[in-house]
Design an enzyme around this catalytic site. Structure first.
Site, PDB file in Angstrom:
ATOM      1  N   ARG A  61     -44.543  -8.634  -2.188  1.00 18.83           N
ATOM      2  CA  ARG A  61     -44.300 -10.071  -1.871  1.00 18.83           C
ATOM      3  C   ARG A  61     -42.705 -10.007  -1.215  1.00 18.83           C
ATOM      4  O   ARG A  61     -41.866  -9.298  -1.896  1.00 18.83           O
ATOM      5  CB  ARG A  61     -44.116 -10.870  -3.137  1.00 18.83           C
ATOM      6  CG  ARG A  61     -44.468 -12.413  -2.679  1.00 18.83           C
ATOM      7  CD  ARG A  61     -44.435 -13.242  -4.010  1.00 18.83           C
ATOM      8  NE  ARG A  61     -45.744 -13.198  -4.606  1.00 18.83           N
ATOM      9  CZ  ARG A  61     -46.192 -13.843  -5.586  1.00 18.83           C
ATOM     10  NH1 ARG A  61     -45.429 -14.665  -6.197  1.00 18.83           N
ATOM     11  NH2 ARG A  61     -47.690 -13.908  -6.169  1.00 18.83           N
ATOM     12  N   SER A 163     -48.293 -17.316  -3.173  1.00 19.49           N
ATOM     13  CA  SER A 163     -48.452 -18.184  -4.323  1.00 19.49           C
ATOM     14  C   SER A 163     -47.592 -19.683  -4.096  1.00 19.49           C
ATOM     15  O   SER A 163     -47.651 -20.311  -3.091  1.00 19.49           O
ATOM     16  CB  SER A 163     -48.412 -17.618  -5.595  1.00 19.49           C
ATOM     17  OG  SER A 163     -48.501 -18.141  -6.717  1.00 19.49           O
ATOM     18  N   ASP A 320     -50.832 -25.214  -7.584  1.00 22.64           N
ATOM     19  CA  ASP A 320     -49.988 -24.289  -6.787  1.00 22.64           C
ATOM     20  C   ASP A 320     -50.281 -24.080  -5.362  1.00 22.64           C
ATOM     21  O   ASP A 320     -51.722 -24.360  -5.220  1.00 22.64           O
ATOM     22  CB  ASP A 320     -49.069 -23.257  -7.492  1.00 22.64           C
ATOM     23  CG  ASP A 320     -50.146 -22.147  -7.710  1.00 22.64           C
ATOM     24  OD1 ASP A 320     -51.321 -22.460  -7.747  1.00 22.64           O
ATOM     25  OD2 ASP A 320     -49.793 -20.904  -7.813  1.00 22.64           O
ATOM     26  N   ASP A 322     -51.696 -21.546  -3.738  1.00 22.04           N
ATOM     27  CA  ASP A 322     -53.117 -20.774  -3.884  1.00 22.04           C
ATOM     28  C   ASP A 322     -53.923 -21.117  -4.783  1.00 22.04           C
ATOM     29  O   ASP A 322     -55.018 -20.419  -4.858  1.00 22.04           O
ATOM     30  CB  ASP A 322     -52.547 -19.408  -3.727  1.00 22.04           C
ATOM     31  CG  ASP A 322     -51.991 -18.915  -5.105  1.00 22.04           C
ATOM     32  OD1 ASP A 322     -51.338 -19.709  -5.678  1.00 22.04           O
ATOM     33  OD2 ASP A 322     -52.081 -17.671  -5.257  1.00 22.04           O
ATOM     34  N   ASP A 324     -54.033 -20.887  -8.057  1.00 19.89           N
ATOM     35  CA  ASP A 324     -54.437 -20.049  -9.255  1.00 19.89           C
ATOM     36  C   ASP A 324     -53.659 -20.525 -10.465  1.00 19.89           C
ATOM     37  O   ASP A 324     -54.031 -20.171 -11.475  1.00 19.89           O
ATOM     38  CB  ASP A 324     -54.242 -18.731  -8.857  1.00 19.89           C
ATOM     39  CG  ASP A 324     -53.003 -18.298  -8.864  1.00 19.89           C
ATOM     40  OD1 ASP A 324     -52.021 -19.252  -8.585  1.00 19.89           O
ATOM     41  OD2 ASP A 324     -52.472 -16.995  -8.738  1.00 19.89           O
ATOM     42  N   ARG A 325     -52.723 -21.812 -10.352  1.00 20.71           N
ATOM     43  CA  ARG A 325     -52.287 -22.273 -11.496  1.00 20.71           C
ATOM     44  C   ARG A 325     -52.501 -23.716 -11.524  1.00 20.71           C
ATOM     45  O   ARG A 325     -52.706 -24.259 -10.435  1.00 20.71           O
ATOM     46  CB  ARG A 325     -50.665 -22.027 -11.220  1.00 20.71           C
ATOM     47  CG  ARG A 325     -50.364 -20.749 -11.600  1.00 20.71           C
ATOM     48  CD  ARG A 325     -48.682 -20.631 -11.129  1.00 20.71           C
ATOM     49  NE  ARG A 325     -48.398 -18.866 -10.779  1.00 20.71           N
ATOM     50  CZ  ARG A 325     -47.462 -18.385 -11.348  1.00 20.71           C
ATOM     51  NH1 ARG A 325     -46.596 -19.122 -12.307  1.00 20.71           N
ATOM     52  NH2 ARG A 325     -47.176 -17.185 -11.444  1.00 20.71           N
ATOM     53  N   THR A 398     -46.534  -9.209 -20.056  1.00 21.65           N
ATOM     54  CA  THR A 398     -46.536 -10.346 -19.170  1.00 21.65           C
ATOM     55  C   THR A 398     -47.290 -10.128 -17.899  1.00 21.65           C
ATOM     56  O   THR A 398     -47.149  -9.217 -17.188  1.00 21.65           O
ATOM     57  CB  THR A 398     -45.110 -10.688 -18.900  1.00 21.65           C
ATOM     58  OG1 THR A 398     -44.243 -10.437 -19.942  1.00 21.65           O
ATOM     59  CG2 THR A 398     -44.799 -11.930 -18.029  1.00 21.65           C
ATOM     60  N   GLU A 422     -51.355 -17.578 -19.833  1.00 19.38           N
ATOM     61  CA  GLU A 422     -49.614 -17.323 -19.866  1.00 19.38           C
ATOM     62  C   GLU A 422     -48.813 -18.757 -19.659  1.00 19.38           C
ATOM     63  O   GLU A 422     -49.391 -19.532 -19.085  1.00 19.38           O
ATOM     64  CB  GLU A 422     -49.428 -16.164 -18.820  1.00 19.38           C
ATOM     65  CG  GLU A 422     -49.524 -16.580 -17.376  1.00 19.38           C
ATOM     66  CD  GLU A 422     -49.205 -15.595 -16.322  1.00 19.38           C
ATOM     67  OE1 GLU A 422     -48.615 -14.410 -16.785  1.00 19.38           O
ATOM     68  OE2 GLU A 422     -48.998 -15.885 -15.215  1.00 19.38           O
ATOM     69  N   LYS A 436     -55.885 -15.695 -13.177  1.00 19.01           N
ATOM     70  CA  LYS A 436     -55.795 -17.058 -13.463  1.00 19.01           C
ATOM     71  C   LYS A 436     -56.453 -18.137 -12.474  1.00 19.01           C
ATOM     72  O   LYS A 436     -56.483 -17.492 -11.282  1.00 19.01           O
ATOM     73  CB  LYS A 436     -54.183 -17.355 -13.613  1.00 19.01           C
ATOM     74  CG  LYS A 436     -53.507 -16.923 -12.424  1.00 19.01           C
ATOM     75  CD  LYS A 436     -51.899 -17.198 -12.928  1.00 19.01           C
ATOM     76  CE  LYS A 436     -51.094 -16.707 -11.677  1.00 19.01           C
ATOM     77  NZ  LYS A 436     -51.016 -15.260 -11.602  1.00 19.01           N
TER      78      LYS A 436
END
Length: 610
Positions: A61, A163, A320, A322, A324-325, A398, A422, A436
């Site tokens: 990233r 993301s 978000d 992408d 996934d959240r 994490t 998480e 996620k």
């Protein structure tokens, strides 16, 4: 001495930039390098070529732009060539199975980079070596890639996305054949293979070759169909969904989520949620938000609140970019909006998914094989529910890479993994995606809300019920921004040598420390051999303090952002329901941690922007 070392370093950078010109065929990044060399722009050349992006367990990233430290056509080609060679070594049947590649809507006109372009170049590398590629023909949510890996029995998956990072950034996220993000030793193996395959292969730049290739497959239609069929296994109240008067607003924050959440609502027989019109189309400029991250709270949701007020909607669901959240907000009886923290939504979803499972599984013995997971910096509410209800709870390091891999291990042993979460608003509500997934989480949250509505309960009231039954879990998390790695290292080293060498703090203001776990060094004062049980990593900083008042606080660095984060939680046994008192105690402790452990003025740390 320093100047001589700097001189040698500048020579190395000049040479790296010259090599770059031999290989780069993107006219925008090439011209930029030529310009920097001609103008002897030493500082800018250092930024572009001073380091190579590190391939870690989250993949890559970085900002899009020129040079080895950025995401661009050439670094994508080099990365994929290394990954391809590593996969060839790992899988004898790679040419039979192949890989899946997905991408989001990010683009960076000034360097000619975009997620779609990077995905096509990655596909070109594999197809040039005779490896089948399942390349999505359009943008997809990140969870579709791990879903496709398992569903199509592929060797690996790549998702090109950054993301919720700033618009300049992009990323390259890698999944293994088990459908989970890669963990060690694969990250090191891939990083080494990248270094060994830097020179572009003969056909590396010719992405037109994939369009005619029989090795190129488009999984878009079939995965769309099968994914929504699979998540329907988690729809338990179709009639309530059909008839509910509850209204929902959804925002995809200029990302990919809009049409997929609409499809999920349809799969569960809901009326479609109201979409925030200014944010529903993908836009790589993210024009209406300062940060495209719903985790940042109310600022990102301003337009959602306005639409909800206009349409009379009580629940807001925000993905978000992408998808996934998921962030969730609910209008309270006093007219205020409550944005649930990741821990609060995790408590609600964990309770809901267990409740639905229990209804379907009346046999008392079946509970012994049921598991829920959360990361070590997330709320321990699932542990409290597990203790009372009789299922298993495990914590991992994490990040969903750990939860996804652990979930797969448990499933391979015949266990049922119901849920993992998480605190960074990430939820795995269905084991068909071992990562996620903000799409399934959105519609399952909607079903829970509609069901509670029939009981005259709001999400906030149900959250209170959960805390009353299983014990209050009060959490507070935030971060400081710090761009100087030296300061970050010194801050953590000071905590490790607080009152002399190898001593950790015994107090923090008026609060006494009862235990310390350091997952950078592997020390844990609570274990008899003083060795931490969870895996350790010297490359990231992470220390957890336990206090005599029952509070646990963790300080850690972020793998993808210039932040030092902290997470704190005060757990009270059931019956201790003085929430305000608990909150006040936690606020006081967090202020002490900021003052004594972070020392923001001394370390020139910037607080989280409001």
């Amino acid at each position: 001495m320093a100047t001589m070392a700097e001189g040698l370093e500048d020579q190395r950078i000049q040479s790296a930039a010259s090599d770059w010109l031999l290989w780069d065929k993107n006219s925008k990044t090439r011209d930029n390098v030529k310009y920097l060399l001609a103008n002897q722009s030493t500082e800018e050349l250092r930024k572009c070529f001073g380091s190579r992006m590190e391939f870690g367990t989250a993949g890559l990233r970085a900002p899009m732009g020129t040079g080895t430290s950025r995401m661009n056509d050439l670094t994508i080609i080099q990365t994929t060539q290394g990954f391809c060679r590593y996969l060839e070594k790992s899988f004898s049947d790679l040419k039979k199975r192949g890989v899946v590649i997905g991408y989001d809507a990010r683009a960076h006109p000034s360097s000619g980079g975009s997620s779609k372009r990077f995905a096509r170049l990655a596909a070109t590398a594999f197809i040039s070596q005779g490896i089948p590629v399942y390349l999505f023909s359009n943008i997809t949510p990140t969870p579709f890639v791990p879903y496709a890996v398992i569903h199509l029995k592929l060797s690996a998956g790549i998702m090109v996305t950054a993301s919720h990072n700033p618009k300049e950034d992009n990323g390259y996220k890698v999944y293994w054949e088990n459908g989970a993000q890669i963990i060690s030793p694969h990250d090191k193996g891939i990083a080494q293979a990248i270094e060994e395959n830097l020179e572009p292969w003969p056909q590396a730049w010719d992405d037109s070759l994939i369009d005619k290739s029989p090795l190129l497959h488009d999984p878009y239609a079939s995965i769309n169909k099968d994914y929504f069929k699979d998540i329907q296994k988690h729809c338990f109240h179709r009639n309530i969904n059909k008839e509910t008067k509850l209204k929902f607003v959804h925002t995809s924050v200029h990302g990919v989520g809009h049409e997929f959440v609409q499809s999920a609502f349809k799969a569960f027989d809901f009326s479609p949620p109201f979409a925030v019109p200014e944010q529903k189309e993908p836009d790589p400029e993210f024009p209406t938000v300062k940060y495209p991250n719903p985790e940042e709270g109310k600022g990102v949701l301003t337009l959602s609140f306005a639409l909800a007020e206009k349409e009379g909607a009580r629940i807001i669901l925000a993905n978000d970019p992408d998808a996934d959240r998921l962030a969730v907000a609910e209008k309270q009886e006093n007219g205020e909006w409550k944005v649930f923290s990741g821990n609060e939504s995790g408590a609600l979803l964990g309770w809901w998914i267990f409740t639905c499972w229990k209804k379907q599984n009346q046999e008392p013995a079946s509970i012994k094989d049921v598991y829920m997971l959360s990361s070590t910096v997330s709320s321990k509410i699932l542990r409290a529910i597990a203790l009372k209800e009789g299922f298993h709870f495990e914590e991992t390091l994490t990040g969903f890479k750990w939860m996804g891999n652990r979930a797969k291990q448990l499933m391979d042993q015949g266990k049922t993994v119901l849920f993992a979460f998480e605190e960074a608003i990430g939820y795995m509500c269905s084991p068909v995606v071992l990562d996620k997934d903000g799409v399934s989480a959105a519609v399952i949250t909607a079903e829970m809300s509609a069901f509670l509505e029939t009981k005259k309960l709001t999400l906030s009231q149900q959250l209170k019920n959960i805390y009353n039954e299983y014990g209050y879990h009060v959490t507070k998390a935030s971060y400081f921004i710090c761009h100087d790695q030296k300061i970050i290292k010194e801050l953590f080293e000071k905590l490790r040598n607080y009152d002399g060498k190898n001593t950790y703090p015994k107090t923090c203001g008026r609060f006494a420390v009862s235990g310390v776990r350091d997952l950078t060094t592997g020390y844990d004062s609570n274990e008899t051999d003083k060795k931490a049980v969870l895996p350790t990593s010297k490359s990231s900083q992470m220390i957890t303090f336990t206090f005599t008042n029952g509070c646990v606080a963790t300080m850690r660095t972020s793998g993808t952002e210039p932040k030092i984060k902290y997470y704190s939680e005060l757990c009270a046994p059931p019956g201790n329901s003085d929430f305000e008192k608990l909150k006040k105690e936690l606020d006081e402790l967090v202020s002490a941690i900021e003052k004594y452990f972070f020392e923001p003025e001394k370390n020139k740390l910037q607080p989280k922007p409001e």
